[in-house]
Every structure is written in structure tokens, then in C-alpha cells.
Scaffold this motif. Structure first.
Motif, PDB file in Angstrom:
ATOM      1  N   ASP A   1       0.803  -1.219   0.000  1.00 27.57           N
ATOM      2  CA  ASP A   1       0.000   0.000   0.000  1.00 27.57           C
ATOM      3  C   ASP A   1       0.839   1.274   0.000  1.00 27.57           C
ATOM      4  N   LEU A   2       2.079   1.191   0.490  1.00 27.92           N
ATOM      5  CA  LEU A   2       2.909   2.399   0.553  1.00 27.92           C
ATOM      6  C   LEU A   2       3.304   2.878  -0.848  1.00 27.92           C
ATOM      7  N   GLY A   3       3.222   2.007  -1.839  1.00 31.02           N
ATOM      8  CA  GLY A   3       3.564   2.404  -3.213  1.00 31.02           C
ATOM      9  C   GLY A   3       5.042   2.203  -3.509  1.00 31.02           C
ATOM     10  N   ASP A   4       5.335   1.937  -4.807  1.00 30.62           N
ATOM     11  CA  ASP A   4       6.705   1.626  -5.215  1.00 30.62           C
ATOM     12  C   ASP A   4       7.703   2.700  -4.804  1.00 30.62           C
ATOM     13  N   GLU A   5       7.300   3.971  -4.980  1.00 22.03           N
ATOM     14  CA  GLU A   5       8.249   5.062  -4.723  1.00 22.03           C
ATOM     15  C   GLU A   5       8.685   5.062  -3.265  1.00 22.03           C
ATOM     16  N   ASN A   6       7.704   4.982  -2.360  1.00 19.39           N
ATOM     17  CA  ASN A   6       8.025   4.965  -0.932  1.00 19.39           C
ATOM     18  C   ASN A   6       8.808   3.716  -0.540  1.00 19.39           C
ATOM     19  N   LEU A   7       8.422   2.592  -1.128  1.00 17.03           N
ATOM     20  CA  LEU A   7       9.116   1.347  -0.780  1.00 17.03           C
ATOM     21  C   LEU A   7      10.574   1.401  -1.240  1.00 17.03           C
ATOM     22  N   THR A   8      10.820   2.049  -2.382  1.00 21.52           N
ATOM     23  CA  THR A   8      12.207   2.196  -2.851  1.00 21.52           C
ATOM     24  C   THR A   8      13.007   3.052  -1.873  1.00 21.52           C
TER      25      THR A   8
END
Ligand code: HEC
Length: 271
Positions: free
Chosen positions: A250-257
Motif C-alpha cells: 500500500d505504501l507504493g513503489d516510490e516509498n518502498l524504494t
């Protein structure tokens, strides 16, 4: 032949009954009337306060009794810090002492229930007529110990840092781990502190270990790589079969990166 004391008690009781007959008032309607009037007063005051609260608010400015509504509750939030009211801090802190899953039952059910049972049973096991506190050493010491431990636990609970309060630690982390010059890692550290990771993971002494989650202070030394980290965060069991860690897709790819960059930059404190 009744003793003098019993006879005196009986006389007293007889006098009382006669008094009631002469001067007493029946429950209905007198007591009922009192209760009804008092209930109406309480309800009236409550309605009055509600009316003042509602109608003294102008253009969204807080009225005499505070604002109308606060921010809507967001059930999807991940950075809410759950804290009980202060009088539950001692129970709250017990949960930090007793760890999931081995001993948590002691902290939640065991100790509080045991203390309650002891308290309820008190009239049955302490039957001595002695009332002077200093002549009751066991009760005296027990009471002092209970009050003292509740006080200490309340204080510890009030000052304990919970998950997302660790955001304040991010600059210290960046300095100690040497990623202060990497803004993506710093952002990742902030997300990490806000997203509840510290409910299970320890990082440089912050957070608490749960479900057997590993300490992440030196996660970067494992050299998993950004890609592996993002995939693990999205769906932990895809990388670690049977992982009890919840997915953070749920945090999204950008945040997870960003979080992954932070994790890979965490190679243990530099001396
Ligand atoms: C409910 C508890 C829980 C939460 C919350 C949690 N984790 Fe985990 N985490 C675990 C457990 C258990 C493991 C060990 C199993 C595994 O590796 O999946 C783990 C493993 C890890 C690992 C080690 C992977 C490896 O083997 O190198 C990383 C990195 C990690 N978590 C990061 C995070 C991050 C970042 C967050 C927040 C976004 C987070 N965790 C939130 C329980 C949790």
C-alpha cells in the motif's frame, strides 16, 4: 436471657422502627419524586451544554465549549500512535515487558486477573479484626509494593517511545549510520519510523522486537539489494516463505524504494 448488649441493640431497633412509623415517609411517591426531579436536572444540563456547544460555533471557529468536529477518523492510517488513557499506562507498559507470543498472556490476563482475584478474596483470607495498619505487616508491604510498582509502570508507560515517535531520532540515525548525505535514505528512514516497522523491529535501540523480527540496524550488511528489499516489503512471504511480516504494498513503489534505500544504507553505526 439475652445479654445486656443484645438487649440494648433490640431496644434501639424498636425505637428506630417507632420513629420510622411516626416520621418516616413512604418510598412512593416521595423518593421517586426526588429521583425524577434530579434526573430531569441532569438531562436538562446535558441538553443545555450540547446546545451551547453547537450554537456558539461561528464559521468553524471553536465555540465556548470547543470545536464542533475534529479531523475525520482515518481507519487506513499507519502512523497513528495508539496510547491508552494515563490510568492504563501501567497495563500498557506490562505489554512491553511481556513479549509476544511466549509470555504475553501473563501481561494481559495473568497478572491483572491474579491481582483482582486476590483483592476480591481479601475478606475471606484476612479475617483478623486488627485494623491498625502497622500491625498488619503483610497487607502493609503488599499495598506499598502494589502502589510503587503501579507508579513506576505508569511513569515508564508515559515516557516510553512508541513506533512513529521515533521520527525524532531520524537525524541521529543518519549521522550514526553515515547516510546523512543521502536524502533518499533519510526520507526512507522517516517513512520507516512512521509506518509501524518499529512495532516489530529494533533499529539502533528504538522500537521493540515482536514476532521474532530481526534487528534492522545492520540490514545493509546482508547486501540483499534494493530490488529484493522492495519485493520483500510488498509481499514478505514471496521472499521468506511463511513470513509473519505484513505486506506493505500500500505504501507504493516510490516509498518502498526509499525505505529499501534506507535499509541498504544501514550498515551498523560508524565509530
Ligand atoms: C508485524 C511485525 C512486523 C512489522 C510491522 C514489520 N516487520 Fe519486517 N519482519 C518481521 C518478521 C517476523 C521478519 C522475519 C521474517 C522475514 O524476513 O520476512 C521481518 C523481516 C524483515 C526484514 C529482513 C529481511 C531480510 O531477511 O533481510 C526487513 C528488511 C524488514 N522486515 C523490514 C521491515 C520494514 C521496512 C517494515 C515497515 C515498513 C517492517 N519490516 C514491518 C515482522 C514485521
Amino acid at each position: 436471657m439475652a445479654s445486656k448488649k443484645v438487649q440494648a441493640d433490640r431496644d434501639e431497633f424498636k425505637r428506630y422502627k417507632e420513629d420510622v412509623k411516626k416520621e418516616g415517609k413512604p418510598f412512593f411517591p416521595y423518593a421517586i419524586f426526588h429521583d425524577t426531579v434530579m434526573s430531569l436536572v441532569v438531562v436538562g444540563v446535558t441538553i443545555g451544554l450540547a446546545v451551547i456547544w453547537k450554537f456558539t460555533v461561528e464559521d468553524g471557529e471553536p465555540g465556548a465549549l470547543g470545536p464542533l468536529y475534529e479531523k475525520e477518523a482515518d481507519p487506513a492510517t499507519t502512523n497513528f500512535i495508539p496510547r491508552p488513557d494515563w490510568f492504563f499506562y501501567f497495563l500498557f507498559y506490562l505489554l512491553r515487558i511481556f513479549k509476544w507470543p511466549e509470555t504475553v498472556i501473563l501481561g494481559t490476563v495473568g497478572i491483572p486477573t491474579l491481582l483482582l482475584i486476590l483483592l476480591i478474596m481479601l475478606p475471606f483470607y484476612d479475617r483478623r479484626p486488627e485494623r491498625v495498619i502497622l500491625r498488619r505487616p503483610v497487607a502493609f508491604v503488599a499495598a506499598i509494593l502494589v502502589v510503587l510498582s503501579m507508579g513506576v509502570l505508569t511513569w515508564k508507560g508515559a515516557t516510553a517511545k512508541e513506533g512513529s515517535e521515533a521520527v525524532a531520532e531520524v537525524p541521529t540515525w543518519a549521522k550514526e549510520q553515515g547516510f546523512a548525505d543521502n536524502p533518499v535514505a533519510v526520507e526512507g528512514a522517516t517513512l520507516f519510523a512512521e509506518s509501524g516497522c518499529l512495532n516489530c523491529h529494533v533499529y539502533l535501540g528504538a522500537g521493540g522486537q515482536n514476532l521474532g523480527a530481526p534487528e534492522l540496524t545492520e540490514e545493509g550488511l546482508k547486501n540483499r539489494g534494493i530490488e529484493w528489499q522492495v519485493a520483500h516489503l510488498k509481499n514478505p512471504s514471496s521472499k521468506v516463505p511463511g513470513s509473519p511480516m505484513p505486506p506493505f504494498a500500500d505504501l507504493g513503489d516510490e516509498n518502498l524504494t526509499k525505505i529499501a534505500t534506507f535499509l541498504e544504507a544501514s550498515k551498523g553505526p560508524k565509530e
